[in-house]
Write a protein that holds these residues in place. Structure first.
Motif, PDB file in Angstrom:
ATOM      1  N   ASP A  63      51.923  31.521  34.257  1.00 26.47           N
ATOM      2  CA  ASP A  63      51.066  31.626  33.073  1.00 26.47           C
ATOM      3  C   ASP A  63      49.621  31.963  33.444  1.00 26.47           C
ATOM      4  O   ASP A  63      49.151  31.625  34.518  1.00 26.47           O
ATOM      5  CB  ASP A  63      51.081  30.295  32.305  1.00 26.47           C
ATOM      6  CG  ASP A  63      52.502  29.946  31.872  1.00 26.47           C
ATOM      7  OD1 ASP A  63      53.324  30.876  31.782  1.00 26.47           O
ATOM      8  OD2 ASP A  63      52.767  28.754  31.656  1.00 26.47           O
ATOM      9  N   SER A  64      48.945  32.596  32.494  1.00 25.29           N
ATOM     10  CA  SER A  64      47.542  32.954  32.718  1.00 25.29           C
ATOM     11  C   SER A  64      46.886  33.290  31.385  1.00 25.29           C
ATOM     12  O   SER A  64      47.544  33.806  30.476  1.00 25.29           O
ATOM     13  CB  SER A  64      47.475  34.182  33.629  1.00 25.29           C
ATOM     14  OG  SER A  64      46.166  34.694  33.679  1.00 25.29           O
ATOM     15  N   THR A  65      45.609  32.995  31.290  1.00 20.97           N
ATOM     16  CA  THR A  65      44.820  33.510  30.157  1.00 20.97           C
ATOM     17  C   THR A  65      43.758  34.450  30.705  1.00 20.97           C
ATOM     18  O   THR A  65      43.750  35.649  30.458  1.00 20.97           O
ATOM     19  CB  THR A  65      44.154  32.356  29.377  1.00 20.97           C
ATOM     20  OG1 THR A  65      45.184  31.524  28.865  1.00 20.97           O
ATOM     21  CG2 THR A  65      43.311  32.872  28.227  1.00 20.97           C
ATOM     22  N   ARG A  66      42.841  33.870  31.484  1.00 20.24           N
ATOM     23  CA  ARG A  66      41.679  34.618  31.954  1.00 20.24           C
ATOM     24  C   ARG A  66      42.000  35.793  32.862  1.00 20.24           C
ATOM     25  O   ARG A  66      41.511  36.902  32.660  1.00 20.24           O
ATOM     26  CB  ARG A  66      40.740  33.703  32.776  1.00 20.24           C
ATOM     27  CG  ARG A  66      39.728  32.977  31.999  1.00 20.24           C
ATOM     28  CD  ARG A  66      39.534  31.624  32.639  1.00 20.24           C
ATOM     29  NE  ARG A  66      40.762  30.879  32.452  1.00 20.24           N
ATOM     30  CZ  ARG A  66      40.994  30.142  31.382  1.00 20.24           C
ATOM     31  NH1 ARG A  66      40.081  30.011  30.472  1.00 20.24           N
ATOM     32  NH2 ARG A  66      42.153  29.524  31.228  1.00 20.24           N
ATOM     33  N   THR A  67      42.815  35.513  33.880  1.00 19.27           N
ATOM     34  CA  THR A  67      43.030  36.555  34.888  1.00 19.27           C
ATOM     35  C   THR A  67      43.733  37.748  34.250  1.00 19.27           C
ATOM     36  O   THR A  67      43.324  38.900  34.406  1.00 19.27           O
ATOM     37  CB  THR A  67      43.849  35.988  36.072  1.00 19.27           C
ATOM     38  OG1 THR A  67      43.262  34.750  36.440  1.00 19.27           O
ATOM     39  CG2 THR A  67      43.847  36.921  37.248  1.00 19.27           C
ATOM     40  N   ARG A  68      44.795  37.443  33.487  1.00 22.44           N
ATOM     41  CA  ARG A  68      45.548  38.540  32.871  1.00 22.44           C
ATOM     42  C   ARG A  68      44.673  39.303  31.878  1.00 22.44           C
ATOM     43  O   ARG A  68      44.608  40.529  31.883  1.00 22.44           O
ATOM     44  CB  ARG A  68      46.792  37.985  32.176  1.00 22.44           C
ATOM     45  CG  ARG A  68      47.747  39.086  31.732  1.00 22.44           C
ATOM     46  CD  ARG A  68      48.911  38.509  30.952  1.00 22.44           C
ATOM     47  NE  ARG A  68      48.430  37.661  29.866  1.00 22.44           N
ATOM     48  CZ  ARG A  68      49.118  36.629  29.368  1.00 22.44           C
ATOM     49  NH1 ARG A  68      50.293  36.311  29.849  1.00 22.44           N
ATOM     50  NH2 ARG A  68      48.622  35.914  28.373  1.00 22.44           N
ATOM     51  N   ARG A 117      50.718  38.023  39.742  1.00 17.52           N
ATOM     52  CA  ARG A 117      50.614  36.560  39.881  1.00 17.52           C
ATOM     53  C   ARG A 117      52.022  36.009  40.023  1.00 17.52           C
ATOM     54  O   ARG A 117      52.907  36.334  39.224  1.00 17.52           O
ATOM     55  CB  ARG A 117      49.935  35.923  38.667  1.00 17.52           C
ATOM     56  CG  ARG A 117      50.041  34.404  38.714  1.00 17.52           C
ATOM     57  CD  ARG A 117      49.209  33.717  37.671  1.00 17.52           C
ATOM     58  NE  ARG A 117      47.788  33.826  37.969  1.00 17.52           N
ATOM     59  CZ  ARG A 117      46.847  33.133  37.323  1.00 17.52           C
ATOM     60  NH1 ARG A 117      47.179  32.299  36.360  1.00 17.52           N
ATOM     61  NH2 ARG A 117      45.582  33.281  37.642  1.00 17.52           N
ATOM     62  N   HIS A 155      43.637  33.231  45.694  1.00 21.21           N
ATOM     63  CA  HIS A 155      43.329  33.841  44.391  1.00 21.21           C
ATOM     64  C   HIS A 155      42.079  34.693  44.604  1.00 21.21           C
ATOM     65  O   HIS A 155      40.989  34.367  44.142  1.00 21.21           O
ATOM     66  CB  HIS A 155      43.081  32.721  43.377  1.00 21.21           C
ATOM     67  CG  HIS A 155      43.100  33.149  41.940  1.00 21.21           C
ATOM     68  ND1 HIS A 155      43.034  34.471  41.529  1.00 21.21           N
ATOM     69  CD2 HIS A 155      43.177  32.402  40.803  1.00 21.21           C
ATOM     70  CE1 HIS A 155      43.058  34.513  40.200  1.00 21.21           C
ATOM     71  NE2 HIS A 155      43.159  33.274  39.734  1.00 21.21           N
ATOM     72  N   GLN A 158      39.626  35.870  41.814  1.00 20.48           N
ATOM     73  CA  GLN A 158      38.860  34.729  41.306  1.00 20.48           C
ATOM     74  C   GLN A 158      37.708  34.431  42.261  1.00 20.48           C
ATOM     75  O   GLN A 158      36.589  34.135  41.846  1.00 20.48           O
ATOM     76  CB  GLN A 158      39.769  33.501  41.196  1.00 20.48           C
ATOM     77  CG  GLN A 158      39.055  32.219  40.805  1.00 20.48           C
ATOM     78  CD  GLN A 158      38.668  32.181  39.338  1.00 20.48           C
ATOM     79  OE1 GLN A 158      39.470  32.530  38.487  1.00 20.48           O
ATOM     80  NE2 GLN A 158      37.452  31.749  39.041  1.00 20.48           N
ATOM     81  N   PRO A 294      37.144  27.200  37.742  1.00 21.09           N
ATOM     82  CA  PRO A 294      37.874  28.468  37.530  1.00 21.09           C
ATOM     83  C   PRO A 294      38.549  28.483  36.164  1.00 21.09           C
ATOM     84  O   PRO A 294      38.857  29.572  35.651  1.00 21.09           O
ATOM     85  CB  PRO A 294      38.907  28.481  38.654  1.00 21.09           C
ATOM     86  CG  PRO A 294      39.092  27.047  39.052  1.00 21.09           C
ATOM     87  CD  PRO A 294      37.768  26.378  38.805  1.00 21.09           C
ATOM     88  N   LEU A 295      38.782  27.295  35.597  1.00 20.72           N
ATOM     89  CA  LEU A 295      39.467  27.133  34.320  1.00 20.72           C
ATOM     90  C   LEU A 295      40.936  27.560  34.442  1.00 20.72           C
ATOM     91  O   LEU A 295      41.254  28.315  35.352  1.00 20.72           O
ATOM     92  CB  LEU A 295      38.754  27.891  33.204  1.00 20.72           C
ATOM     93  CG  LEU A 295      37.282  27.501  33.002  1.00 20.72           C
ATOM     94  CD1 LEU A 295      36.671  28.407  31.916  1.00 20.72           C
ATOM     95  CD2 LEU A 295      37.109  26.026  32.638  1.00 20.72           C
ATOM     96  N   PRO A 296      41.843  27.133  33.638  1.00 15.59           N
ATOM     97  CA  PRO A 296      41.608  26.287  32.468  1.00 15.59           C
ATOM     98  C   PRO A 296      41.353  24.831  32.874  1.00 15.59           C
ATOM     99  O   PRO A 296      41.707  24.417  33.960  1.00 15.59           O
ATOM    100  CB  PRO A 296      42.947  26.390  31.727  1.00 15.59           C
ATOM    101  CG  PRO A 296      43.963  26.578  32.811  1.00 15.59           C
ATOM    102  CD  PRO A 296      43.280  27.407  33.848  1.00 15.59           C
TER     103      PRO A 296
HETATM  104  N1   CP Z   1      40.992  31.166  36.491  1.00 11.88           N
HETATM  105  C1   CP Z   1      42.243  31.565  36.217  1.00 11.88           C
HETATM  106  O1   CP Z   1      42.953  32.094  37.064  1.00 11.88           O
HETATM  107  O2   CP Z   1      42.636  31.379  34.924  1.00 11.88           O
HETATM  108  P1   CP Z   1      44.037  31.736  34.312  1.00 11.88           P
HETATM  109  O3   CP Z   1      45.049  30.856  34.992  1.00 11.88           O
HETATM  110  O4   CP Z   1      43.922  31.454  32.862  1.00 11.88           O
HETATM  111  O5   CP Z   1      44.316  33.166  34.605  1.00 11.88           O
END
Ligand code: CP
Ligand code: ASP
Length: 537
Positions: A63-68, A117, A155, A158, A294-296
């Motif tokens: 899963d991912s929000t930011r990176t994707r 990823r 990563h 990141q 780095p979040l989340p």
């Molecule tokens: N920082 C980071 O990799 O966020 P995601 O897991 O939301 O992609």
């Protein structure tokens, strides 16, 4: 054919070190230029390729929000063809390998960049290898693979946005940084990438704050120290703050619950408490401190709680936005769009010498002394091979194990003798000897294999009861391509359990050749292995 000819074209970034320090600095400079140009409403044409024949594939198996989303938006900005691959409904569910899937997609465009990823550690390096061979075979351009997080390994994209954010905070000065890394330093890949990413600063002081069970793996702490960083270790935030020497830059991380075993997860509450910031700690921070993450963050109980959100120390919102600029530049570099104004050093490809097999002169080119030297049982060896000095100086049971391993690997089920004998290096020093009268020669590949199994041994070719040729075999710089080796990291892409068809490969860490305790690093996941550990014998 594309007009983009920048020097980074076709590069893979599987780990931070795949970009040389100068190349990383270039990335930060260009990202800064771009961010400023957009902020001031200036022309950004130099950052746009507008080429639908350049395909960006986003393959997210975790899963991912930011990176994707930042890669997707960055690809749109560049004007590439953007494909968001749906891993959940793909033929991965029919046990297709990564390499097969990517080889297919590679056929759909002139040039491609894959952003991957995965929980498989080292997957981008293995794809770089297998698709690189395919590109050579077909005479097509190499695809780039960008690691968007592989298990708990690295990563790198990141890391580039993190370092960019720290530099921005420090007014683009790279003389020194004092940073605290806290949270889950064991399972978190973003902090593992800091081992090399922080090298962009000339002087680095790192405070690692985590309960022991979530501590930075020892091999990575050693690498930080080898990189010249000053490293201090604390177990919880109160202890750290009490030290009174507190960093002005903090990097929080989430407890990586999805990667923890049950025994660690059962302690979640207590572990979380050790690394969660409280209001009463605010007064103990140096002036101007900035927090990054780095979040989340975990919405139920974040380690950087929401009361911090509107304070000036919130650096993480700006940090995540920087992911957009740095990823535009990263893809701009590997697509060949950017880089024509680059003047620094390039990453040097590592070459491996084959000097671990050396022929030793046999005196006079023929007999060594007048007496036949070696025996099979009580009979002198007239013709054949004698392997001498096997595991010389090691414990007797280890020497027997090595003799046994040589017999099994080379399937030496024939007339022979072997044993453990005194070495002439001292009365308490032992070595193994094998006499093989029915073996006429060892080919080059077998010599390499023998060097890899029993470094330090010598191989003597006997003719007319005399040694006519002698080879000294030392520890090879690489061990790869043998059926009897495997990476012991279960999540490594080359681990047999993953069935990705990746040939295991190990690279010797710098050190004195042939010494016991020599460390080998998996080419893919970079897990360190003792020499004996890589063998499945
Ligand atoms: N920082 C980071 O990799 O966020 P995601 O897991 O939301 O992609
Ligand atoms: N998003 C980051 C990662 O994928 C950090 C995290 O998930 O905690 O590694």
């Amino acid at each position: 054919m594309s007009q983009r000819k920048g020097p980074f074209k076709g590069r893979t970034v599987a780990v931070v070190g795949d970009l040389a320090l100068d190349e990383q600095r270039y990335l930060y400079r260009k990202a800064r230029e771009l961010k400023q140009a957009v902020g001031e409403g200036r022309d950004t044409a130099a950052f746009r390729m507008d080429d639908r024949d350049y395909s960006v594939y986003l393959i997210f198996m975790e899963d991912s929000t930011r990176t994707r989303e930042s890669f997707r938006n960055a690809s749109e900005f560049l004007g590439a063809r953007t494909n968001v691959f749906d891993a959940a409904t793909s033929s991965f569910n029919k046990n297709e390998s990564m390499s097969d899937a990517v080889r297919m997609l590679y056929g759909y465009a002139d040039e491609s960049c894959f952003v991957v990823r995965s929980k498989l550690e080292g997957v981008c390096r293995s794809l770089e290898d297998s698709l690189g061979r395919y590109a050579e075979l077909t005479g097509r351009p190499r695809a780039s693979f960008l690691n968007a997080g592989d298990g708990k390994h690295e990563h790198p994209s990141q890391e580039f946005l993190d370092e960019f954010s720290f530099l921005e905070q420090l007014g683009w000065r790279d003389e020194r940084i004092h940073i605290a890394l806290t949270g889950d330093l064991y399972h978190g890949r973003t902090v593992h990438s800091k081992v090399d990413g922080l090298k962009v600063f000339a002087e680095v002081k790192v405070d690692l704050v985590a309960p022991e069970i979530l501590g930075m793996p020892q091999a990575l702490v050693s690498r930080m120290r080898d990189n010249g960083y000053e490293v201090r270790v604390f177990e919880f935030l109160d202890e750290y703050l009490a030290s009174r020497d507190v960093a002005p830059i903090w990097y929080f991380t989430r407890l990586q619950l999805e990667r923890m075993g049950d025994t660690v997860r059962e302690r979640e509450g207590e572990l979380r408490k050790a690394v969660t910031f409280r209001k009463d700690m605010l007064g103990l921070l140096p002036e101007g401190t900035r927090f990054y993450h780095p979040l989340p963050r975990d919405r139920r109980s974040p380690t950087n709680p929401t009361f911090l959100d509107d304070l000036p120390l919130n650096g993480w919102d700006g940090q995540s936005a920087n992911g957009y600029w740095t990823r535009i530049v990263l893809m701009g570099m590997v697509s060949g769009l950017l880089g024509s104004d680059y003047e620094g050093e390039f990453v040097a490809p590592r070459s491996f010498e084959d000097d671990f097999i050396s022929e030793v002169a046999v005196s006079g080119g023929h007999a060594l002394g007048s007496k036949p030297e070696h025996k099979v049982g009580i009979k002198p060896v007239e013709e054949g091979i004698v392997i001498d000095h096997i595991s010389s100086g090691r414990k007797v049971d280890e020497i027997w194990n090595h003799i046994d391993a040589i017999r099994r690997v080379f399937k030496l089920n024939l007339r022979s003798s072997h044993g453990v004998y005194h070495s002439n290096l001292g009365s308490n020093v032992f070595k193994g000897i094998m006499s093989l009268p029915d073996v006429a020669s060892f080919g080059e590949r077998d010599l390499k294999k023998l060097a890899a199994i029993a470094p330090g041994c010598t191989l003597n070719l006997i003719h007319g009861a005399r040694v006519v040729r002698k080879y000294r075999l030392t520890m090879p710089p690489r061990i790869y391509g043998f059926d009897e080796i495997s990476c012991k990291n279960e999540l490594c892409v080359s681990n047999p359990a993953q069935a990705e068809g990746v040939t295991p490969s190990f690279i010797r860490k710098e050190g004195k050749a042939g010494e016991p305790g020599t460390v080998f690093v998996c080419r893919y996941c970079e897990r360190e292995h003792g020499f004996g550990e890589i063998w499945d014998l």
